[in-house]
Design a protein around this motif. Structure first.
Motif, PDB file in Angstrom:
ATOM      1  N   SER A  35      34.454  -6.119 -15.952  1.00  0.00           N
ATOM      2  CA  SER A  35      34.243  -5.570 -17.283  1.00  0.00           C
ATOM      3  C   SER A  35      34.931  -4.214 -17.343  1.00  0.00           C
ATOM      4  N   GLU A  36      35.610  -3.952 -18.460  1.00  0.00           N
ATOM      5  CA  GLU A  36      36.295  -2.676 -18.637  1.00  0.00           C
ATOM      6  C   GLU A  36      36.022  -2.151 -20.041  1.00  0.00           C
ATOM      7  N   TYR A  37      35.452  -0.963 -20.096  1.00  0.00           N
ATOM      8  CA  TYR A  37      35.051  -0.356 -21.360  1.00  0.00           C
ATOM      9  C   TYR A  37      35.959   0.835 -21.668  1.00  0.00           C
ATOM     10  N   THR A  38      36.496   0.879 -22.882  1.00  0.00           N
ATOM     11  CA  THR A  38      37.349   1.986 -23.325  1.00  0.00           C
ATOM     12  C   THR A  38      36.682   2.701 -24.487  1.00  0.00           C
ATOM     13  N   PHE A  39      36.527   4.001 -24.334  1.00  0.00           N
ATOM     14  CA  PHE A  39      35.876   4.823 -25.350  1.00  0.00           C
ATOM     15  C   PHE A  39      36.894   5.801 -25.927  1.00  0.00           C
ATOM     16  N   LEU A  40      37.062   5.764 -27.267  1.00  0.00           N
ATOM     17  CA  LEU A  40      38.002   6.622 -27.983  1.00  0.00           C
ATOM     18  C   LEU A  40      37.224   7.471 -28.990  1.00  0.00           C
ATOM     19  N   PRO A  41      36.582   8.552 -28.545  1.00  0.00           N
ATOM     20  CA  PRO A  41      35.751   9.334 -29.460  1.00  0.00           C
ATOM     21  C   PRO A  41      36.547  10.050 -30.542  1.00  0.00           C
ATOM     22  N   ASN A  42      37.812  10.406 -30.230  1.00  0.00           N
ATOM     23  CA  ASN A  42      38.681  11.090 -31.191  1.00  0.00           C
ATOM     24  C   ASN A  42      40.121  10.906 -30.744  1.00  0.00           C
ATOM     25  N   GLU A  43      41.039  11.599 -31.413  1.00  0.00           N
ATOM     26  CA  GLU A  43      42.459  11.419 -31.129  1.00  0.00           C
ATOM     27  C   GLU A  43      42.878  12.029 -29.794  1.00  0.00           C
ATOM     28  N   LYS A  44      42.073  12.903 -29.235  1.00  0.00           N
ATOM     29  CA  LYS A  44      42.476  13.619 -28.024  1.00  0.00           C
ATOM     30  C   LYS A  44      41.926  13.010 -26.741  1.00  0.00           C
ATOM     31  N   ASN A  45      40.779  12.365 -26.794  1.00  0.00           N
ATOM     32  CA  ASN A  45      40.109  11.900 -25.586  1.00  0.00           C
ATOM     33  C   ASN A  45      40.099  10.379 -25.471  1.00  0.00           C
ATOM     34  N   THR A  46      40.293   9.899 -24.248  1.00  0.00           N
ATOM     35  CA  THR A  46      40.150   8.477 -23.949  1.00  0.00           C
ATOM     36  C   THR A  46      39.504   8.339 -22.576  1.00  0.00           C
ATOM     37  N   LEU A  47      38.496   7.508 -22.485  1.00  0.00           N
ATOM     38  CA  LEU A  47      37.817   7.246 -21.223  1.00  0.00           C
ATOM     39  C   LEU A  47      37.780   5.744 -20.979  1.00  0.00           C
ATOM     40  N   VAL A  48      38.184   5.334 -19.783  1.00  0.00           N
ATOM     41  CA  VAL A  48      38.139   3.926 -19.394  1.00  0.00           C
ATOM     42  C   VAL A  48      37.291   3.799 -18.135  1.00  0.00           C
ATOM     43  N   LEU A  49      36.260   2.955 -18.199  1.00  0.00           N
ATOM     44  CA  LEU A  49      35.386   2.700 -17.060  1.00  0.00           C
ATOM     45  C   LEU A  49      35.441   1.214 -16.739  1.00  0.00           C
ATOM     46  N   GLY A  50      35.780   0.893 -15.513  1.00  0.00           N
ATOM     47  CA  GLY A  50      35.905  -0.505 -15.119  1.00  0.00           C
ATOM     48  C   GLY A  50      35.101  -0.822 -13.880  1.00  0.00           C
ATOM     49  N   LEU A  51      34.606  -2.021 -13.826  1.00  0.00           N
ATOM     50  CA  LEU A  51      33.848  -2.479 -12.658  1.00  0.00           C
ATOM     51  C   LEU A  51      34.074  -3.968 -12.485  1.00  0.00           C
ATOM     52  N   ARG A  52      34.378  -4.371 -11.265  1.00  0.00           N
ATOM     53  CA  ARG A  52      34.458  -5.789 -10.963  1.00  0.00           C
ATOM     54  C   ARG A  52      33.739  -6.063  -9.652  1.00  0.00           C
ATOM     55  N   GLY A  53      33.242  -7.288  -9.567  1.00  0.00           N
ATOM     56  CA  GLY A  53      32.613  -7.748  -8.344  1.00  0.00           C
ATOM     57  C   GLY A  53      33.253  -9.050  -7.916  1.00  0.00           C
ATOM     58  N   ASP A  54      33.595  -9.172  -6.646  1.00  0.00           N
ATOM     59  CA  ASP A  54      34.255 -10.373  -6.117  1.00  0.00           C
ATOM     60  C   ASP A  54      33.562 -10.809  -4.837  1.00  0.00           C
ATOM     61  N   HIS A  55      33.676 -12.095  -4.557  1.00  0.00           N
ATOM     62  CA  HIS A  55      33.065 -12.627  -3.336  1.00  0.00           C
ATOM     63  C   HIS A  55      34.132 -13.332  -2.507  1.00  0.00           C
ATOM     64  N   HIS A  56      34.409 -12.778  -1.336  1.00  0.00           N
ATOM     65  CA  HIS A  56      35.388 -13.348  -0.410  1.00  0.00           C
ATOM     66  C   HIS A  56      34.669 -14.332   0.506  1.00  0.00           C
ATOM     67  N   ASN A  57      35.253 -15.513   0.682  1.00  0.00           N
ATOM     68  CA  ASN A  57      34.564 -16.549   1.453  1.00  0.00           C
ATOM     69  C   ASN A  57      34.354 -16.158   2.918  1.00  0.00           C
ATOM     70  N   GLN A  58      35.133 -15.183   3.431  1.00  0.00           N
ATOM     71  CA  GLN A  58      34.952 -14.748   4.818  1.00  0.00           C
ATOM     72  C   GLN A  58      34.249 -13.398   4.937  1.00  0.00           C
ATOM     73  N   PHE A  59      34.476 -12.503   3.968  1.00  0.00           N
ATOM     74  CA  PHE A  59      33.982 -11.133   4.109  1.00  0.00           C
ATOM     75  C   PHE A  59      32.875 -10.781   3.117  1.00  0.00           C
ATOM     76  N   GLY A  60      32.468 -11.758   2.305  1.00  0.00           N
ATOM     77  CA  GLY A  60      31.332 -11.536   1.437  1.00  0.00           C
ATOM     78  C   GLY A  60      31.658 -10.771   0.169  1.00  0.00           C
ATOM     79  N   PHE A  61      30.603 -10.208  -0.441  1.00  0.00           N
ATOM     80  CA  PHE A  61      30.730  -9.542  -1.745  1.00  0.00           C
ATOM     81  C   PHE A  61      31.275  -8.122  -1.580  1.00  0.00           C
ATOM     82  N   PHE A  62      32.117  -7.702  -2.529  1.00  0.00           N
ATOM     83  CA  PHE A  62      32.571  -6.314  -2.559  1.00  0.00           C
ATOM     84  C   PHE A  62      32.746  -5.885  -4.013  1.00  0.00           C
TER      85      PHE A  62
END
Length: 733
Positions: A439-466
């Motif tokens: 999931s990736e969220y982009t916040f544009l409060p005004n013309e000067k500021n931009t914030l992007v927050l992203g998070l992903r979760g994956d599961h590797h069959n050998q090394f588990g969740f990260f």
């Protein structure tokens, strides 16, 4: 602990609802009796999208910014000549003058566009390399596309195979996610020679993103992302032919053919062939200065554009055969032979679902399936491997409440099936299956500021969740000035032999346990400032960026013992500091100057202690100057590079004549090119390494390649000397 902190910050922002996406304000007018008169009801739209508006009765309009840059804004109205405005970055206000088409004589208007530019809108630091920049050098394939670019370094890995690798932020290209149109391009077995599998003429543009990338594209990016946009079927010339030849007896041909079947369907076919079947030995070490090579490459893609759906499907394939090594057999030893054969076949598909009544909403589905076979022999060493890879990414994009809150989320699946064999005895294949969600969220409060927050979760069959958290923040001081911050985590599994083929080009014993190697995990933190301004009539720009990469775990490549190359898990510290400054100026309307300086501080804990990364200069300088005559009839480009000192691994223990110093030498490279343009035809000629600088004796123990001192992997400078080339470009629109 760092992961938990960023996860908490992301969750805090994701649950907030903070109340119009950045818009562009415009005015459409004409001149009547030297007075501006508004043109009401003019049509305004972004080319290739459904994002369109109509000017009001006073000629004014507002349109939301495009999804990415560069973008073309079309302004049209019945009875007037349509106008196209090229946006390389965000502009808050524009005025568009239309000219009546009545009795209008034929003319063409072109906007002078820089060969590279840094987007001031994207919260991620993105440098776009255009076709104009790519044509400043020979640019025969992707590995040769960064000769005039300061952000990406390209080096030979050894003195015999001809393989090139890229580096970003001072670290090997394996930590950079390389894609084409957001599909995987260089990974797995492709890391060895995959850069040479993409002809430069296929690229419409290249986007270089520094630091932690977007979670939408996956979890593997640590130092950045490189995305190649191929030419599009609906926008390409009907026929394009490019021929190339050089003094090293290398010959290439590229043919592009585009067809517009109807208003919705179009097709584009790329064909490429190159041949270099005559060898050279300018330094008289009885080894080919460059490999003998033959390659055939093709891509065919189809594109459909409908009101509610966009669809693309394509196939591509590569056959590549490389021969290198000794020219003549030694009277006491058998011939040292190198042979590398690669076969690659791929099918890809892209589906886009649009919602005309809700232009902010879309669904994208990306798929690719690839088969890669790699067979190689270096003297007595062999490495044979196959890889079957599958990739799927589903992306849903919409807004929350209003257009200040954008969100993307979806799921992905990465599949790799490796079968590897070293020296016909050690087999260490594996199957990796990695499903994930993001999931990736982009916040544009005004013309000067931009914030992007992203998070992903994956599961590797050998090394588990990260977990992979990433954050990007941008503040615009002005429309042309931006300050950025970024932080993020990257995760990847290593393929030590194919990623370090230089290990094969030596007598070193390869020491590693494939089952013991852990995933590589690193954090990247970065900041940058870009500023475009003008003094008088001179446009200029400054860019300064700093990035710090800190490894939690790394597969260390240890060359400190001249008898072996070892791969093992990091036990201690490994980090990279990268600082780059760049300045460009338009000295006149015909002369452009670009300068850049880079500083690296890269250290790793080896078994023998904390040491600076070998074979990587701490300081570099690039200067590029271009001169263009009126109507672009003549183009002149000159690029100068200076490389500082780099540390060399120890060779103590070799025979005295095969012991080298502990530092390289500083050196200069100078490249130049001249292009003459005609109506449908261009010819160009250039010289690489004008000063003819070469590393002395690049192969240690070249007179005894089957002996224990032989090593062709300690390369810090050019292997080949001066090279003259020529070529032509012909197109039918």
């Amino acid at each position: 602990m760092k992961t938990k902190i960023i996860l908490i910050l992301i969750l805090m922002f994701l649950v907030q609802y903070i109340p119009a996406q950045q818009t562009i304000n415009g005015y459409v007018y004409e001149n009547i009796d030297k007075k501006e008169t508004a043109i009401p009801l003019a049509n305004i739209y972004w080319k290739g999208t459904t994002n369109a508006v109509v000017a009001n009765e006073k000629g004014n309009f507002k349109i939301s910014e495009p999804e990415s840059y560069p973008a073309n804004l079309i302004v049209s109205f019945v009875g007037y000549q349509s106008d196209t405005i090229v946006f390389n970055a965000y502009k808050k206000n524009i005025n568009v003058k239309l000219v009546s088409s009545v009795n209008l004589e034929e003319f063409s208007v072109t906007e002078k566009q820089s060969g590279t530019f840094i987007n001031t809108i994207d919260p991620i630091h993105v440098e776009t390399i255009t076709t104009k920049e790519l044509q400043k050098a020979a640019c025969c394939n992707l590995s040769e596309s960064f000769e005039t670019n300061a952000s990406v370094d390209v080096n030979f890995t050894d003195a015999v195979s001809g393989r090139k690798k890229i580096e970003m932020l001072g670290l090997d290209g394996i930590y950079t996610q390389i894609q084409y149109e957001n599909l995987p391009l260089i990974r797995g077995l492709g890391t060895a020679y995959g850069m040479s599998f993409v002809p430069g003429t296929w690229a419409e543009s290249i986007q270089v993103k520094k630091g932690a990338g977007s979670v939408v594209n996956g979890y593997e990016s640590t130092t950045g992302q490189i995305n190649i946009e191929f030419l599009k079927p609906d926008k390409s010339d009907k026929l394009y032919i490019n021929g190339y030849g050089n003094a090293m007896n290398r010959a290439e041909i590229n043919i592009h053919s585009a067809q517009k079947i109807n208003t919705k369907w179009s097709s584009l076919t790329f064909l490429h062939a190159n041949d270099q079947s005559i060898g050279h030995d300018r330094n008289n070490d009885n080894f080919h200065d460059h490999p003998l090579r033959r390659q055939y490459n093709f891509l065919n893609r189809w594109k459909y554009i409908g009101e509610k759906r966009m669809f693309q499907i394509g196939v591509k394939g590569v056959w590549d055969d490389i021969t290198a090594g000794q020219i003549d057999a030694n009277e006491h030893e058998p011939l040292y032979y190198i042979g590398v054969k690669s076969k690659q076949a791929e099918i890809f598909m892209k589906n886009g679902f649009l919602f005309p009544e809700k232009p902010y909403k879309s669904i994208g589905v990306l798929n690719t399936l690839r088969y890669h076979q790699h067979d190689s022999k270096y003297g007595q060493k062999t490495y044979n491997a196959t890889q079957i890879s599958g990739y799927m990414n589903v992306i849903y994009q919409t807004i929350i409440s209003d257009s200040r809150h954008k969100i993307k989320f979806g799921a992905s699946l990465v599949y790799d099936n490796y079968d590897k064999n070293l020296n016909n005895s050690y087999k260490f294949g594996r199957i990796e299956t990695v499903p994930g969600a993001f999931s990736e969220y982009t916040f544009l409060p005004n013309e000067k500021n931009t914030l992007v927050l992203g998070l992903r979760g994956d599961h590797h069959n050998q090394f588990g969740f990260f977990a992979t958290p990433r954050m990007h923040y941008k503040y615009n001081f002005t429309e042309q000035s931006a300050f950025r911050l970024s932080a993020g985590r990257g995760f990847r599994t290593a393929n030590p032999i194919i990623e370090n083929t230089a290990a094969m080009a030596s007598a070193r014993t390869i020491v590693f346990d494939a089952n013991a190697l852990k995933p590589e995990i690193a954090w990247n933190y970065g900041t940058s400032v870009t500023h475009q301004f003008a003094i008088g009539e001179k446009d200029m720009g400054i860019a300064i960026d700093y990035y710090f990469t800190d490894f939690e775990n790394q597969v260390v490549v240890d060359l400190e013992n001249p008898r072996e190359i070892s791969f093992y898990n990091l036990d201690g510290k490994s980090y990279s500091h990268s600082l780059q400054t760049e300045y460009n100026i338009e000295l006149t309307h015909q002369i452009e100057l670009k300068t850049a300086y880079k500083w690296y501080n890269i250290k790793t804990d080896y078994k023998s202690g904390l040491k600076t990364k070998p074979l990587t200069p701490k300081n570099r300088v690039l200067v590029n100057i271009g001169y263009v005559t009126n109507f672009d009839k003549w183009k002149f480009d000159l690029t100068a590079k200076w490389f500082g000192l780099s540390r060399l691994p120890s060779t103590v223990g070799n025979a005295p004549e095969n012991v080298i110093g502990t530092q390289s030498k500083e050196y200069y490279l100078l490249n130049g090119q001249v292009t003459r343009a005609f109506k449908k035809f261009e010819i160009y000629s250039g010289v690489e390494n004008i000063l003819n600088y070469r590393q002395n004796n690049p192969i240690i123990g070249a007179n005894d390649p089957n002996g224990s001192n032989f090593d062709a992997s300690l390369i810090w400078g050019p292997v080949m000397g001066r090279n003259i080339y020529f070529g032509f470009r012909y197109k039918i629109k």
